[in-house]
Motif scaffolding. Structure first.
Motif, short mmCIF file in Angstrom:
data_model
loop_
_atom_site.label_atom_id
_atom_site.label_comp_id
_atom_site.label_asym_id
_atom_site.label_seq_id
_atom_site.Cartn_x
_atom_site.Cartn_y
_atom_site.Cartn_z
N LEU A 93 0.83 -1.21 0.00
CA LEU A 93 0.00 0.00 0.00
C LEU A 93 0.86 1.26 0.00
CD1 LEU A 93 -2.66 1.52 0.34
CD2 LEU A 93 -2.67 0.92 2.76
N VAL A 94 1.83 1.32 0.91
CA VAL A 94 2.62 2.56 1.02
C VAL A 94 3.52 2.73 -0.21
CG1 VAL A 94 4.69 1.77 2.30
CG2 VAL A 94 3.72 4.03 2.76
N GLY A 95 3.95 1.60 -0.79
CA GLY A 95 4.77 1.67 -2.00
C GLY A 95 3.99 2.30 -3.14
N GLN A 96 2.72 1.93 -3.27
CA GLN A 96 1.90 2.49 -4.36
C GLN A 96 1.55 3.95 -4.07
OE1 GLN A 96 -1.12 -0.16 -6.23
NE2 GLN A 96 -0.38 -1.66 -4.76
N LEU A 97 1.33 4.27 -2.80
CA LEU A 97 1.02 5.68 -2.47
C LEU A 97 2.25 6.57 -2.74
CD1 LEU A 97 -0.94 5.35 0.91
CD2 LEU A 97 -1.88 5.85 -1.34
N ALA A 98 3.43 6.03 -2.42
CA ALA A 98 4.65 6.84 -2.57
C ALA A 98 5.10 6.94 -4.02
CB ALA A 98 5.76 6.25 -1.71
N GLY A 99 4.60 6.04 -4.88
CA GLY A 99 4.97 6.11 -6.29
C GLY A 99 6.13 5.18 -6.58
N LEU A 119 12.39 3.57 3.13
CA LEU A 119 11.26 2.93 3.83
C LEU A 119 11.60 2.88 5.32
CD1 LEU A 119 8.58 1.22 3.73
CD2 LEU A 119 10.07 -0.78 3.77
N SER A 120 10.72 3.46 6.15
CA SER A 120 10.91 3.33 7.60
C SER A 120 9.82 2.42 8.13
CB SER A 120 10.74 4.68 8.31
OG SER A 120 11.56 5.61 7.75
N VAL A 121 10.21 1.49 8.96
CA VAL A 121 9.25 0.55 9.55
C VAL A 121 9.33 0.70 11.06
CG1 VAL A 121 8.55 -1.86 9.74
CG2 VAL A 121 9.59 -1.04 7.63
N LYS A 174 9.08 -6.87 0.54
CA LYS A 174 8.43 -7.68 -0.51
C LYS A 174 7.16 -6.97 -0.98
CE LYS A 174 6.63 -12.30 -1.50
NZ LYS A 174 5.20 -12.12 -1.71
N GLY A 175 6.38 -6.49 -0.01
CA GLY A 175 5.16 -5.77 -0.36
C GLY A 175 5.46 -4.51 -1.15
#
Ligand SMILES: NC(=O)c1ccc[n+]([C@@H]2O[C@H](COP(=O)([O-])OP(=O)(O)OC[C@H]3O[C@@H](n4cnc5c(N)ncnc54)[C@H](O)[C@@H]3O)[C@@H](O)[C@H]2O)c1
Ligand SMILES: O=C(O)[C@H](O)COP(=O)(O)O
Length: 526
Positions: free
Chosen positions: A337-343, A349-351, A371-372
């Protein structure tokens, strides 16, 4: 003794490994119906691209524990169905990289020098030298579409041949392209400037008919197109027309929308077209590599050990995996989800692991997040084994923080990514131990389960805006399954999260952003 069915031609080296632990039956050329009729006896299935492992086959495989793909692409396997049935799907992500890259390069040179047509003419008794005058690749421009494992090797060899390199890959950093001597450009520029265009992308909705009537029209009349990736990336009818009209100079294809290739107009074209029957991985070396790689994984899984290159579950011990599985699913979903929002081009990436989740082994959770994050770009080629390497190669900076003191739910996971569309964060939790809830988007509180297709807006909290979005979607026949708004203060900024039944048709997103009060809109598919 467990039973393994091998339903495509696999190198003996792989069969020998399997025979140490299982009864191995080789039955090739089966239709999905024939396969479904016999699969119930088997614990493992080993395939190449020739076998279609459909939902019905998986349902019939009552004892199936593992499907091993001796190669890369698993688009012939219903992976979501296998996952639901708890069947591990493994592949060999790198075993045939060199073979496929060399096939693309062989196609490029054969096309430039009319090797196939000249060979046929000599064998037909002719000695026609003038008709087969070719062109050199030296100092020409090679455009690589998809700068992953195979594309990178093609670029390296292209550079050694003295070619200028362009690359288009929305998920690769310019640093990585620089390392390979490629100028990273958009697809339009690549197609306009390249003398050779070589495709190395996965098959996915975004790459379907990437090369079509419009994109062929902007290529040079002297350009040559090579596809050793996946059928469907080229619109074959449009390509045949472009070749007939001299819009481009030639094409060499190894993969097709339908395989075996049926009654295609491409077959009627001669000197400027080379067609091979999906031979990219067909070298002795690659076949030994993929057969041993996948047979070893099947053997290990049948012995109760983890698989090293699973497409759908991580290579962890079963006991650890059982405990972590819900957290891994949460992490992978939030990463996607965050990958698609960020483009596309994610830089960092912070977890953040909060509450109980911070007491678990964080490494698999971090890998699941990566992976996501990469799954939209790499599809089945990213797995729990290679996600960290893929992220590193893409120059993604990864940071992990833990805060065991936070006491909300049984723990939460917050992912923040910075990419070409800006910085975005999402937080999620597990309800009842395994039900995922997204509880926060860009620090706006919400409470929604993730769904296949979602639409997010950032907007001003004011009367009428929800209705306008609803009507706009309605006018495009988009059905809304659920909707929720999150805000921090009344009439301040807010986010709207909609679950929709189908992918958002093209063009609507820009219409949504024109609605007064809407600041931004994003669509994602999970
Ligand atoms: N012909 C054959 O026999 C044969 C053999 C092996 C692999 N393949 C196919 O070759 C292709 C490449 O394989 P690989 O191992 O290099 O995969 P890879 O995952 O290493 O590389 C794929 C690259 O494509 C990029 N990409 C994703 N979406 C894109 C888009 N919309 N536009 C441009 N680039 C995009 C990704 O960022 C990635 O860098 C796959 O389709 C694979 O199935 C074919
Ligand atoms: O995805 C792959 O590995 C290639 O397309 C090779 O397919 P094959 O194993 O059927 O040759």
């Amino acid at each position: 003794m467990p039973k393994v069915l091998v339903s495509d031609s696999i190198d003996q080296a792989g069969l020998d490994i399997l025979s140490q632990v299982a009864q191995v039956d080789v039955k090739t050329g089966l239709s999905p119906d024939e396969l479904a009729a016999i699969i119930s006896d088997y614990d493992a299935l080993m395939i190449r691209s020739g076998t279609r492992v459909t939902k019905a086959v998986i349902e019939a495989g009552k004892q199936l524990k593992i499907i091993g793909r001796a190669g890369v692409g698993v688009d012939n396997v219903d992976v979501p169905m296998a996952t639901r049935r708890g069947i591990v799907v493994v592949n060999s992500p790198e075993g045939n990289t060199i073979a496929a890259a060399e096939h693309a390069l062989a196609m490029m040179l054969a096309l430039s020098r009319h090797i196939a047509a000249a060979d046929q003419s000599v064998k037909a008794g002719q000695w026609n030298r003038k008709q087969f005058t070719g062109v050199e690749v030296y100092k020409k421009t090679l455009g690589v579409v998809g700068l992953g494992k195979i594309g990178s090797h093609v670029a390296n060899v292209g550079r050694a041949l003295g070619m200028n390199l362009l690359a288009y890959d929305p998920f690769i950093s310019s640093e990585r392209a620089d390392q390979l001597g490629c100028r990273l450009v958009d697809l339009d520029l690549l197609l306009r400037e390249a003398d050779y265009v070589s495709l190395h992308v996965p098959k996915m909705p975004e790459t379907m008919h990437l090369i079509n009537e419009q994109t062929l029209a902007i290529m040079k009349p002297t350009a040559r197109l090579i596809n050793c990736s996946r059928g469907g990336v080229i619109d074959e009818i449009a390509l045949a027309n472009a070749l007939k009209q001299g819009q481009i100079a030639g094409a060499a294809l190894d993969v097709y929308e339908e395989e075996p290739l049926g009654n295609s107009p491409l077959k009627q074209l001669d000197k400027n077209v080379i067609l091979t029957p999906h031979l990219g991985a067909s070298t002795e070396e690659a076949q030994v590599n993929v057969a041993t790689d996948v047979a070893e994984q099947i053997r290990d899984v049948l012995l109760g050990l983890p698989a090293r290159s699973a497409v759908n579950i991580p290579g962890l011990r079963a006991e650890v995996l059982d405990k972590l599985r819900p957290y891994l699913q949460l992490s992978e979903t939030l990463g996607n989800l965050v990958g698609q929002l960020a483009g596309g081009r994610v830089e960092s990436l912070s977890v953040r692991l909060q509450g109980d989740i911070a007491n678990h082994d964080s490494q698999p959770i971090m890998i699941a997040a990566l992976k996501g994050l990469l799954s939209h770009a790499l599809q089945e080629r990213v797995n729990y084994v290679n996600a960290s390497i893929e992220a590193k190669e893409r120059g993604i900076h990864v940071v992990e923080t833990r805060d065991a003191a936070v006491k909300d739910y049984t723990g939460s996971l917050q992912l923040m990514a910075k990419g070409s569309l800006g910085e975005h964060s999402v937080t999620g939790v597990l309800l009842g131990g395994d039900e995922i809830r997204i509880t926060d988007i860009d620090e706006f509180p919400i409470n929604v389960p993730p769904t296949r297709y979602m639409l997010f807006t950032l907007h001003r909290d004011m009367p009428g805006i929800i209705g306008k979005i609803g009507s706009l979607l309605g006018s495009f026949n988009v059905n809304i399954a659920s909707m929720q708004v999150g805000r921090k203060i009344v009439r301040g900024d807010a986010v709207m999260v909609l679950s929709i039944d189908d992918p958002l048709p093209e063009g609507i997103l820009s219409e949504i952003t024109k609605v007064p009060g809407i600041r931004d809109a994003y669509t994602v598919s999970l």
